[in-house]
Write an enzyme that holds these catalytic residues in place. Structure first.
Site, PDB file in Angstrom:
ATOM      1  CD  GLU A 115      -2.277   1.270   2.898  1.00 21.53           C
ATOM      2  OE1 GLU A 115      -3.133   2.142   3.130  1.00 21.53           O
ATOM      3  OE2 GLU A 115      -1.890   0.442   3.751  1.00 21.53           O
ATOM      4  CG  ASP A 219      15.593  -1.771  11.829  1.00 20.07           C
ATOM      5  OD1 ASP A 219      16.383  -1.144  12.572  1.00 20.07           O
ATOM      6  OD2 ASP A 219      15.803  -1.923  10.608  1.00 20.07           O
TER       7      ASP A 219
END
Length: 315
Positions: A115, A219
């Site tokens: 997306e 992360d």
């Protein structure tokens, strides 16, 4: 072949791409159409900067837009685990992520279609909401530490095989794994001897603290989040696993840090343990060792200083 021809006719603005890359875009367009149930005829792809591992693009047809990553075919597994990580985060509904559309291989290239979320800036306005929503994400837990598959941290393999004990998980799957890589990459001597000692005394850093196995981004530095056009936080490029939520918070402090509003909101909704101030160095040591393994240079010295600090804290 009839479908290929139809898609090829629909491609406009791709004349600067090679024949090989045209085949990639044809395969992408077909795959998007198959999984969404709506034909997709892309026009005028835009190359995006900022990525150091993959080529990135935005491709649209006037009605829909998608974010695309490409790399060599051998990186297909990397895209597969990224898609699974994003799906795991999206399933919670806690915080927005780019939803994975499809991934595959075409013309010796791997691709991942996500997306496309236009970023509207305004991180300062979004920081408090980011803290609240990350706290909500971290309240999604598992019964063990790890994840269903191994994945990638930067460009480094990240082992995630489930374990019952968090300290053992961090010792073997995170700290020990990175120290082993660092030794093979030339970082030996004091870092290794002190690192072995640190792994022995890890329990001293967790006295009275037993973290839940929270769903982590994995992360979460400042470059891996943004704000959509409505000011909602968006996180991306994850290295998902279930572990101590402090590991996510620690990384937010590693490369410049997030704003005070973020930390205040997080702590209002899910207060951190007092021992976090010590353990954050342990959790960020993993990323500094990984940066040494990826880039070399002064990260080795930084890792040695962090190990020394942790050994002093552990007594």
């Amino acid at each position: 072949m009839e479908i290929i021809d139809h898609v090829t006719i629909g491609l406009t603005g791709f004349s600067h791409f090679s024949h090989e890359h045209m085949n990639i875009w044809i395969a992408l367009s077909e795959h998007i159409a198959q999984v969404t149930g709506t034909p997709f005829h892309p026009k005028n792809p835009r190359t995006l900067g900022g990525g150091c591992i993959n080529a990135t693009y935005v491709v649209e047809d006037g009605l829909r837009a998608f974010f695309v990553k490409t790399n060599h075919a051998e990186k297909a597994a990397m895209f597969e685990v990224e898609a699974q990580g994003l799906a795991e985060l999206a399933e919670t509904g806690a915080i927005r992520v780019p939803r994975p559309i499809c991934h595959g291989i075409a013309a010796d290239h791997a691709y991942l279609v996500l997306e496309f979320i236009p970023m509207g800036g305004g991180k300062g306005q979004t920081a408090r909401r980011m803290g609240e929503q990350l706290a909500a994400l971290h309240q999604n837990t598992a019964s063990q530490y790890g994840w269903k598959i191994d994945n990638i941290i930067g460009a480094t393999h990240q082992p995630n095989v489930w374990m019952d004990d968090w300290i053992d998980f961090w010792r073997t799957r995170r700290l020990g794994f990175q120290l082993g890589l660092a030794a093979r990459n030339g970082l030996r001597g004091n870092v290794q001897s002190k690192g072995e000692r640190l792994m022995e005394v890890l329990p001293a850093l967790f006295s009275g603290y037993h973290p839940a196995a929270s769903l982590l981004h994995g992360d979460l530095w400042g470059g891996n989040w943004g704000a959509d056009a409505e000011g909602n936080p968006v996180i991306f490029d994850p290295a998902v696993y279930y572990g101590d939520r402090e590991a996510d918070i620690a990384m937010t402090e590693l490369f410049g840090g997030f704003s005070g509003d973020f930390y205040r909101a997080y702590n209002e909704h899910f207060p951190l343990d007092a021992g976090y101030e010590t353990r954050k160095t342990l959790y960020n040591l993993y990323h500094i060792l990984n940066h040494y393994n990826l880039f070399g240079g002064g990260y080795g010295g930084q890792a040695e200083r962090m190990i020394g600090q942790l050994l002093a804290e552990a007594g």
